[in-house]
Design a protein around this motif. Structure first.
Motif, mmCIF file in Angstrom:
data_model
loop_
_atom_site.group_PDB
_atom_site.id
_atom_site.type_symbol
_atom_site.label_atom_id
_atom_site.label_comp_id
_atom_site.label_asym_id
_atom_site.label_seq_id
_atom_site.Cartn_x
_atom_site.Cartn_y
_atom_site.Cartn_z
ATOM 1 N N VAL A 61 0.813 -1.224 0.000
ATOM 2 C CA VAL A 61 0.000 0.000 0.000
ATOM 3 C C VAL A 61 0.842 1.267 0.000
ATOM 4 O O VAL A 61 0.316 2.359 -0.253
ATOM 5 C CB VAL A 61 -0.982 0.021 1.191
ATOM 6 N N THR A 62 2.134 1.165 0.276
ATOM 7 C CA THR A 62 2.986 2.356 0.281
ATOM 8 C C THR A 62 3.544 2.679 -1.102
ATOM 9 O O THR A 62 4.203 3.711 -1.284
ATOM 10 C CB THR A 62 4.176 2.185 1.248
ATOM 11 N N ASP A 63 3.286 1.825 -2.064
ATOM 12 C CA ASP A 63 3.812 1.989 -3.420
ATOM 13 C C ASP A 63 2.668 2.443 -4.332
ATOM 14 O O ASP A 63 1.771 1.658 -4.661
ATOM 15 C CB ASP A 63 4.399 0.662 -3.901
ATOM 16 N N ALA A 64 2.679 3.699 -4.749
ATOM 17 C CA ALA A 64 1.574 4.256 -5.531
ATOM 18 C C ALA A 64 1.341 3.485 -6.822
ATOM 19 O O ALA A 64 0.194 3.253 -7.226
ATOM 20 C CB ALA A 64 1.840 5.733 -5.838
ATOM 21 N N ARG A 65 2.413 3.069 -7.480
ATOM 22 C CA ARG A 65 2.260 2.325 -8.734
ATOM 23 C C ARG A 65 1.627 0.964 -8.475
ATOM 24 O O ARG A 65 0.747 0.522 -9.230
ATOM 25 C CB ARG A 65 3.616 2.149 -9.411
ATOM 26 N N ASP A 66 2.047 0.303 -7.415
ATOM 27 C CA ASP A 66 1.485 -1.002 -7.067
ATOM 28 C C ASP A 66 0.003 -0.871 -6.738
ATOM 29 O O ASP A 66 -0.821 -1.700 -7.150
ATOM 30 C CB ASP A 66 2.252 -1.579 -5.872
ATOM 31 N N VAL A 67 -0.343 0.172 -5.993
ATOM 32 C CA VAL A 67 -1.747 0.407 -5.653
ATOM 33 C C VAL A 67 -2.567 0.626 -6.915
ATOM 34 O O VAL A 67 -3.646 0.035 -7.095
ATOM 35 C CB VAL A 67 -1.873 1.616 -4.706
ATOM 36 N N GLN A 68 -2.075 1.472 -7.819
ATOM 37 C CA GLN A 68 -2.812 1.758 -9.051
ATOM 38 C C GLN A 68 -3.007 0.509 -9.883
ATOM 39 O O GLN A 68 -4.099 0.250 -10.408
ATOM 40 C CB GLN A 68 -2.066 2.826 -9.855
ATOM 41 N N GLN A 69 -1.956 -0.298 -10.000
ATOM 42 C CA GLN A 69 -2.052 -1.534 -10.784
ATOM 43 C C GLN A 69 -3.029 -2.515 -10.152
ATOM 44 O O GLN A 69 -3.763 -3.222 -10.856
ATOM 45 C CB GLN A 69 -0.671 -2.156 -10.929
ATOM 46 N N CYS A 70 -3.050 -2.559 -8.819
ATOM 47 C CA CYS A 70 -3.990 -3.446 -8.129
ATOM 48 C C CYS A 70 -5.427 -3.044 -8.409
ATOM 49 O O CYS A 70 -6.265 -3.889 -8.750
ATOM 50 C CB CYS A 70 -3.705 -3.426 -6.630
ATOM 51 N N ILE A 71 -5.716 -1.744 -8.283
ATOM 52 C CA ILE A 71 -7.079 -1.260 -8.531
ATOM 53 C C ILE A 71 -7.477 -1.520 -9.980
ATOM 54 O O ILE A 71 -8.588 -2.003 -10.260
ATOM 55 C CB ILE A 71 -7.176 0.247 -8.215
ATOM 56 N N GLU A 72 -6.592 -1.207 -10.901
ATOM 57 C CA GLU A 72 -6.885 -1.436 -12.318
ATOM 58 C C GLU A 72 -7.125 -2.916 -12.598
ATOM 59 O O GLU A 72 -8.004 -3.271 -13.391
ATOM 60 C CB GLU A 72 -5.731 -0.910 -13.183
ATOM 61 N N GLY A 73 -6.354 -3.780 -11.932
ATOM 62 C CA GLY A 73 -6.536 -5.209 -12.121
ATOM 63 C C GLY A 73 -7.886 -5.702 -11.638
ATOM 64 O O GLY A 73 -8.531 -6.535 -12.286
ATOM 65 N N VAL A 74 -8.327 -5.181 -10.478
ATOM 66 C CA VAL A 74 -9.632 -5.571 -9.949
ATOM 67 C C VAL A 74 -10.735 -5.162 -10.919
ATOM 68 O O VAL A 74 -11.644 -5.953 -11.238
ATOM 69 C CB VAL A 74 -9.862 -4.937 -8.567
ATOM 70 N N PHE A 116 -4.288 6.669 2.172
ATOM 71 C CA PHE A 116 -4.587 7.722 1.199
ATOM 72 C C PHE A 116 -4.391 7.244 -0.228
ATOM 73 O O PHE A 116 -5.232 7.500 -1.103
ATOM 74 C CB PHE A 116 -3.717 8.954 1.449
ATOM 75 N N LEU A 117 -3.293 6.550 -0.491
ATOM 76 C CA LEU A 117 -3.029 6.091 -1.857
ATOM 77 C C LEU A 117 -4.141 5.178 -2.366
ATOM 78 O O LEU A 117 -4.551 5.268 -3.532
ATOM 79 C CB LEU A 117 -1.682 5.373 -1.925
#
Length: 254
Positions: A61-74, A116-117
């Motif tokens: 959750v501290t990695d903005a790119r990882d968070v974005q990719q996770c949301i996009e994947g869902v 927040f991210l």
């Protein structure tokens, strides 16, 4: 309350899904018909129960790119994302005097920035849907100045002081209020659950003398916190936003 049809077909992402509370929340949502994606660090995924039809994904959750990719994947896999539950967090004990700068940064990074991210990443998805539920995790320690009583026993502060944790959760509380106002016109509610001491792997060292201060006479259960999340995720809470719901056995009320 929580009739299965209310949540059936909804898609929920639960961060911190490998923890005791995260697992309880994931299982509760799945039991009422949600497609649940439980996310946690790769090193913790092995501890997650593979049953119940809950999808498991790796997430920092501290990695903005990882968070974005996770949301996009869902959204790519399921077509939507209706519910975000930000459980991911860590605790930190000790006095403010002894707290290392690196430990302060670690706690704030995961508990506050991470929350927040994840919120930020789901905003465009939920605004486009004109529907969504964001449920953050605060804490009684973000309200009450901490449980230890060093004026009675200085050792309590060393065993159970939580200044970094409390500040991070207080930040989550006020962030919840800001996001609730920003997203209200888009059909998105933003609330938080603020647990008190909950029996889990994170609280095994919680001093008995502080447990005795809980008015109901016991630690809380993860399932009881999950029930609060179910309510805030359901249509029955549609007129509630910006709220911090205490689940603490009477330890603190406001």
């Amino acid at each position: 309350m929580y009739a299965a049809q209310f949540l059936s077909g909804r898609v929920a992402l639960v961060t911190g899904g490998a923890g005791g509370i995260g697992s309880a929340v994931s299982e509760a949502l799945a039991s009422y018909g949600c497609q649940v994606v439980a996310a946690d660090l790769p090193t913790r995924l092995g501890a997650m129960d593979t049953g119940g039809g809950i999808e498991h994904v790796a997430l920092d959750v501290t990695d903005a790119r990882d968070v974005q990719q996770c949301i996009e994947g869902v959204v790519k896999r399921h077509g939507r994302l209706d519910i975000l539950v930000n459980v991911a967090g860590i605790v930190s004990a000790g006095s403010a005097q002894a707290l290392a700068e690196a430990e302060w940064d670690r706690v704030i990074d995961i508990n506050l920035k991470g929350t927040f991210l994840c919120c930020q990443a789901v905003i465009p998805v939920m605004k486009q849907q004109q529907h969504g539920r964001i449920i953050n995790f605060g804490s009684v320690l973000g309200k009450n100045g901490g449980n230890p009583r060093p004026w009675i026993d200085p050792k309590e502060q060393e065993r159970a002081g939580n200044v970094a944790y409390g500040v991070s959760k207080a930040g989550v509380h006020i962030m919840t209020s800001y996001l609730a106002r920003e997203l209200a016109a888009s059909g998105v509610t933003v609330n938080a659950v603020a647990p008190g001491p909950i029996a889990s792997a994170m609280t095994t060292s919680f001093p008995q003398v502080l447990r005795d201060l809980i008015p109901v006479g016991r630690m809380g259960r993860a399932a009881e916190v999950a029930s609060a999340v179910l309510f805030l995720a359901s249509p029955e809470s549609a007129f509630i936003t910006g709220e911090v719901l205490d689940v603490n056995g009477g330890l603190w009320s406001d």
